[in-house]
Write an enzyme that holds these catalytic residues in place. Structure first.
Site, mmCIF file in Angstrom:
data_model
loop_
_atom_site.group_PDB
_atom_site.id
_atom_site.type_symbol
_atom_site.label_atom_id
_atom_site.label_comp_id
_atom_site.label_asym_id
_atom_site.label_seq_id
_atom_site.Cartn_x
_atom_site.Cartn_y
_atom_site.Cartn_z
ATOM 1 N N ARG A 285 0.680 -1.285 0.132
ATOM 2 C CA ARG A 285 0.141 0.382 -0.104
ATOM 3 C C ARG A 285 0.990 1.213 -0.375
ATOM 4 O O ARG A 285 0.643 2.130 -0.505
ATOM 5 C CB ARG A 285 -0.770 -0.160 0.914
ATOM 6 C CG ARG A 285 -2.038 -0.959 0.934
ATOM 7 C CD ARG A 285 -2.210 -2.148 1.052
ATOM 8 N NE ARG A 285 -3.479 -2.988 0.860
ATOM 9 C CZ ARG A 285 -4.066 -3.810 1.748
ATOM 10 N NH1 ARG A 285 -2.798 -3.735 2.919
ATOM 11 N NH2 ARG A 285 -5.127 -4.447 0.956
ATOM 12 N N ASP A 314 0.289 -6.380 -3.069
ATOM 13 C CA ASP A 314 -1.303 -7.223 -2.510
ATOM 14 C C ASP A 314 -1.654 -6.294 -4.018
ATOM 15 O O ASP A 314 -1.135 -5.958 -5.118
ATOM 16 C CB ASP A 314 -1.192 -5.763 -1.331
ATOM 17 C CG ASP A 314 -2.583 -6.137 -0.757
ATOM 18 O OD1 ASP A 314 -3.795 -6.636 -1.422
ATOM 19 O OD2 ASP A 314 -2.927 -6.950 0.620
ATOM 20 N N HIS A 384 -6.111 -10.546 -3.431
ATOM 21 C CA HIS A 384 -5.528 -9.219 -3.457
ATOM 22 C C HIS A 384 -4.529 -9.177 -4.603
ATOM 23 O O HIS A 384 -3.537 -9.328 -4.087
ATOM 24 C CB HIS A 384 -4.575 -9.870 -1.804
ATOM 25 C CG HIS A 384 -5.390 -8.936 -0.472
ATOM 26 N ND1 HIS A 384 -5.215 -7.453 -0.119
ATOM 27 C CD2 HIS A 384 -5.867 -9.922 0.112
ATOM 28 C CE1 HIS A 384 -6.428 -7.782 1.110
ATOM 29 N NE2 HIS A 384 -7.044 -9.185 0.891
ATOM 30 N N GLU A 449 -8.901 -13.283 2.904
ATOM 31 C CA GLU A 449 -10.095 -11.989 1.850
ATOM 32 C C GLU A 449 -10.652 -12.577 1.167
ATOM 33 O O GLU A 449 -10.858 -11.352 0.294
ATOM 34 C CB GLU A 449 -9.739 -11.083 2.368
ATOM 35 C CG GLU A 449 -9.194 -10.667 3.887
ATOM 36 C CD GLU A 449 -9.365 -9.092 3.752
ATOM 37 O OE1 GLU A 449 -9.504 -7.970 5.055
ATOM 38 O OE2 GLU A 449 -8.459 -8.281 3.204
ATOM 39 N N TRP A 517 -5.991 -13.787 12.437
ATOM 40 C CA TRP A 517 -5.916 -12.060 12.640
ATOM 41 C C TRP A 517 -7.759 -12.105 13.011
ATOM 42 O O TRP A 517 -7.568 -11.179 13.341
ATOM 43 C CB TRP A 517 -5.703 -11.876 11.529
ATOM 44 C CG TRP A 517 -6.450 -11.828 9.786
ATOM 45 C CD1 TRP A 517 -6.038 -12.598 9.389
ATOM 46 C CD2 TRP A 517 -7.320 -11.170 9.794
ATOM 47 N NE1 TRP A 517 -6.567 -13.541 8.323
ATOM 48 C CE2 TRP A 517 -8.029 -12.057 8.163
ATOM 49 C CE3 TRP A 517 -7.998 -10.015 9.557
ATOM 50 C CZ2 TRP A 517 -9.104 -11.388 6.914
ATOM 51 C CZ3 TRP A 517 -8.927 -9.294 9.445
ATOM 52 C CH2 TRP A 517 -9.261 -10.030 7.381
ATOM 53 N N TYR A 542 -3.349 -5.303 15.856
ATOM 54 C CA TYR A 542 -3.215 -4.419 14.205
ATOM 55 C C TYR A 542 -2.654 -3.132 14.639
ATOM 56 O O TYR A 542 -3.310 -2.195 15.686
ATOM 57 C CB TYR A 542 -4.245 -4.752 13.180
ATOM 58 C CG TYR A 542 -4.752 -5.786 12.256
ATOM 59 C CD1 TYR A 542 -3.461 -6.658 12.763
ATOM 60 C CD2 TYR A 542 -5.584 -5.710 11.138
ATOM 61 C CE1 TYR A 542 -3.763 -7.991 11.655
ATOM 62 C CE2 TYR A 542 -5.112 -7.263 10.251
ATOM 63 C CZ TYR A 542 -4.601 -8.114 11.170
ATOM 64 O OH TYR A 542 -4.199 -8.829 10.068
ATOM 65 N N ASP A 544 -2.254 -0.807 12.694
ATOM 66 C CA ASP A 544 -2.972 0.361 11.895
ATOM 67 C C ASP A 544 -4.395 1.148 12.567
ATOM 68 O O ASP A 544 -5.018 1.870 11.965
ATOM 69 C CB ASP A 544 -3.609 -0.101 10.664
ATOM 70 C CG ASP A 544 -3.833 -1.172 10.762
ATOM 71 O OD1 ASP A 544 -3.944 -1.909 11.130
ATOM 72 O OD2 ASP A 544 -5.151 -1.130 9.170
ATOM 73 N N TRP A 592 -0.103 -2.710 8.895
ATOM 74 C CA TRP A 592 -0.741 -2.629 7.362
ATOM 75 C C TRP A 592 -0.946 -0.731 7.443
ATOM 76 O O TRP A 592 -1.223 0.194 8.428
ATOM 77 C CB TRP A 592 -2.475 -2.888 7.384
ATOM 78 C CG TRP A 592 -3.003 -4.010 7.715
ATOM 79 C CD1 TRP A 592 -2.613 -4.831 8.622
ATOM 80 C CD2 TRP A 592 -1.999 -5.456 6.684
ATOM 81 N NE1 TRP A 592 -3.398 -6.555 8.926
ATOM 82 C CE2 TRP A 592 -2.637 -7.028 6.493
ATOM 83 C CE3 TRP A 592 -1.789 -5.247 5.652
ATOM 84 C CZ2 TRP A 592 -2.746 -7.651 6.816
ATOM 85 C CZ3 TRP A 592 -1.961 -6.315 4.605
ATOM 86 C CH2 TRP A 592 -2.064 -8.287 5.329
ATOM 87 N N GLU A 594 -2.469 1.223 5.092
ATOM 88 C CA GLU A 594 -3.387 1.775 3.971
ATOM 89 C C GLU A 594 -3.728 3.607 4.500
ATOM 90 O O GLU A 594 -3.311 4.480 3.981
ATOM 91 C CB GLU A 594 -4.876 1.958 4.195
ATOM 92 C CG GLU A 594 -4.964 0.168 3.860
ATOM 93 C CD GLU A 594 -5.157 -0.663 4.183
ATOM 94 O OE1 GLU A 594 -4.053 -0.991 5.256
ATOM 95 O OE2 GLU A 594 -5.642 -2.217 3.860
#
Ligand code: ACM
Length: 639
Positions: A285, A314, A384, A449, A517, A542, A544, A592, A594
């Site tokens: 990202r 990703d 992803h 995901e 996770w 996490y 983020d 992460w 983003e």
């Protein structure tokens, strides 16, 4: 850096639609009138109803890329603003980082020009004082050790030694270990005094090294007396950790003598709670140059963490050079207004790329190895994979309906198709190159995901399902991952993945390790199914996630609010029944990126929660103490 001649301001009104409403105002701060343009912004709060905007025309969206046009004929004179509203959002905005992360204009001649943005404002809110995330803390023992050791029974001295040196007669390996930890210290504390000298100093204290097979793996013992310090260890990691503890003790005593001391007598007997003390970093990202990766590895080593999980691919980019497929790191990394991969997550008018050459990777792996950190690479498949499919369109089923499924991040048709043989040829070649670069016993293959419904509109996938007598996305995923596992086994490697690898039948749990996770219970279910498990629940680990409820706190919030005290006090092993505890191999921080558009945001969210996880990974539960941690963690180096 020049100041942009345009600025986009965004507020959010919670009552303005099913999930609230953005109000955007584009200001023309240039000295010329503006007309005939289009506006792009990137935002994780996505628009899903194109009709639900006022005073603007919705043109297109791809994941968090949004493009709007002004009303016909709009001319913005210098100093004027154009205001439009957007509702029809896919979720509410909860924090200041949920608005536009970047913006640019496409002018009538096709040029792209950056637009400055600020954090999202909540309409009608009053400022609250920032929350206290870290108390001043309180020490029972004045030692600056982090993570706190398993056993300590030491008496603080009044002063502290000038420097510590290997005793005469130390082996070349012992001296080399001192040199390694000294170099690490200098990189992390550039303006501090060296804790070690290779040549003994009359004012210093010596370290006598003693190899002792009775000491636990990665453990060490330090015995302090007035004259010398004895460092006993069984392996190179234990020796390095013992030296790291000495460097921490001395740096604490020197830099904050009101709080910390160096031991004058007594002992420290230490070993890690878990064998897997991990930290993950998403470099897709946002791109982090090799120097940043090396520095993060330095920080991990300082906290006695031993796994760097490198999330190299990703949807947004494939960052690992693969000689067989150079397009992965040309087309597959470049995000720009006129590129196959559109700007996302803070990108603007200028295309941005970035990847790790194989030489970079070799140097990073060697650097990590010198500090006892194992680099576990991840290529995130089959989901992803937008960047991969942009670089290698031949991996798509041309007959699959476009936009037949979307990932949770809003990417259409983003998963490698299990029914295309070329997919496996491609991955065989990728793994061939990866095993040459990464000596790790595990290769992480993602597996997270995959959107339910993926591939169901692909005629090739339908044919495969008929042939194999399977049905549904997750049965197909399991078919795919079993083939991937066989590729890794053939190369002498074990499979690591995210917890969804177990979906639809999963893979053989033998030599498979999954990172739980989604929530803590998932870890226990996986252990019950026979998988080795590493715990990294988003609700605690996490980094983020926002650290407080307040709107002005930056970060993501899908897993809730994660204040440092929660990260620190969470005990992942807590609910594991005794017969499953052995399957839990350790814990891991996940970074992460983003939201991490700047170094400032990175450091604000990663610290002090990363050292909190380091302590969860190392320190026995009974020895944990939030107030002590809070007092010591202020000495932490940052990226
Ligand atoms: C994940 O957070 N998708 C592993």
């Amino acid at each position: 850096m020049t100041t942009s001649p345009y600025r986009l301001e965004t507020t959010w009104q919670p009552d303005g639609g099913p999930f609230g409403r953005f109000t955007f105002t584009l200001f023309n701060v240039s000295d010329a009138a503006l007309s005939g343009f289009k506006l792009v912004y990137t935002s994780l709060t996505r628009v899903i109803d194109p009709e639900a905007c006022e005073n603007a025309v919705f043109l297109r969206r791809n994941a968090n890329f949004h493009e709007f046009g002004p009303p016909a004929g709009l001319v913005l004179q210098p100093g004027e603003g154009w205001t439009f509203t957007v509702s029809g959002l896919h979720r509410t905005a909860k924090h200041c980082t949920d608005g536009a992360k970047s913006a640019y204009l496409t002018l009538s001649d096709g040029r792209h020009v950056d637009v400055a943005v600020s954090d999202l404002l909540l309409e009608g809110a009053v400022n609250e004082p920032p929350p206290v995330l870290l108390p001043e803390g309180k020490l029972d023992l004045p030692f600056a050790l982090q993570p706190w050791p398993a056993e300590i029974d030491a008496k603080p001295g009044e002063g502290f030694p000038v420097v510590l040196s290997p005793a005469p007669g130390s082996s070349p390996e012992d001296i080399r270990a001192v040199s390694t930890v000294l170099a690490l210290f200098h990189r992390l504390f550039e303006s501090s005094h060296a804790p070690f000298n290779l040549k003994p100093s009359p004012q210093g204290r010596t370290i006598t090294f003693r190899q002792d097979a009775g000491i636990a793996k990665e453990g060490y013992r330090l015995d302090f007396s007035g004259e010398t310090i004895v460092l006993a260890y069984a392996d190179a990691s234990g020796r390095r950790y013992g030296l790291t503890s000495l460097a921490q003790l001395l740096e604490g005593a020197r830099s904050k003598p009101d709080l910390f001391r160096f031991p004058v007598s007594g002992s420290i007997s230490d070993k890690p709670r878990y064998g897997w003390r991990g930290c993950h970093l998403d470099v897709s990202r946002q791109f982090y140059p090799a120097a940043d990766i090396n520095r993060l590895i330095d920080i991990l080593a300082w906290f006695k963490m031993n796994i760097f999980h490198w999330h190299l691919t990703d949807d947004e980019a494939w960052r690992l050079e693969i000689k067989a497929y150079p397009q992965l790191t040309t087309t597959g990394v470049l995000r720009g207004p006129d590129e196959p991969l559109l700007p996302q997550l803070g990108n603007g008018a200028t295309p941005v790329g970035g990847f790790y050459s194989q030489d970079d990777v070799r140097a990073i792996v060697a650097h990590a190895d010198s500090l006892g950190v194992e680099v576990i690479p991840e290529i995130d498949i089959p989901g992803h994979s937008t960047a991969t499919l942009a670089a290698l369109p031949e991996l798509s089923d041309g007959q699959e309906a476009p936009e037949s499924y979307r990932s949770v991040q809003g990417y259409p048709n983003n998963a490698l198709n299990p029914a295309i043989e070329l997919t496996y040829t491609f991955l065989e070649k990728v793994f061939d190159e990866m095993v040459e670069l990464f000596p790790s016993s595990y290769i992480h293959i993602g597996g997270d995901e995959v959107a339910n419904g993926s591939w169901l509109a692909s005629p090739l996938a339908k044919k495969l399902m008929d042939r194999e007598g399977i049905s549904g996305t997750f049965a197909l995923q399991s078919y795919f991952l079993k083939r991937i596992k066989a590729m890794l086994t053939a190369r002498g490697r074990k499979l690591a993945g995210w917890n969804e690898v177990a979906h639809g039948g999963g893979v053989d749990p033998k030599d498979s390790l999954l990172i739980a996770w989604e929530k803590p219970e998932v870890g226990m279910e996986l252990a019950r199914s026979g998988y080795d498990v590493v715990m990294s629940p988003g609700q605690a680990y996490y980094l983020d996630m926002v650290q407080a409820e307040a709107f002005q706190e930056p970060g993501a919030s899908w897993a809730g609010t994660v204040p440092p005290v929660h990260t620190y006090t969470y005990d992942a092993e807590g609910d594991f029944p005794d017969d499953l505890k052995d399957r839990m191999k350790g814990v891991q921080a996940c970074i992460w990126c983003e939201h991490f558009l700047s170094r400032g945001y990175f450091n604000r969210l990663v610290f002090p929660r990363l050292p909190a996880i380091a302590e969860a990974a190392w320190t026995p539960k009974a020895n944990k103490d939030w107030q002590r941690f809070a007092a010591i963690v202020r000495l932490t180096p940052v990226l």
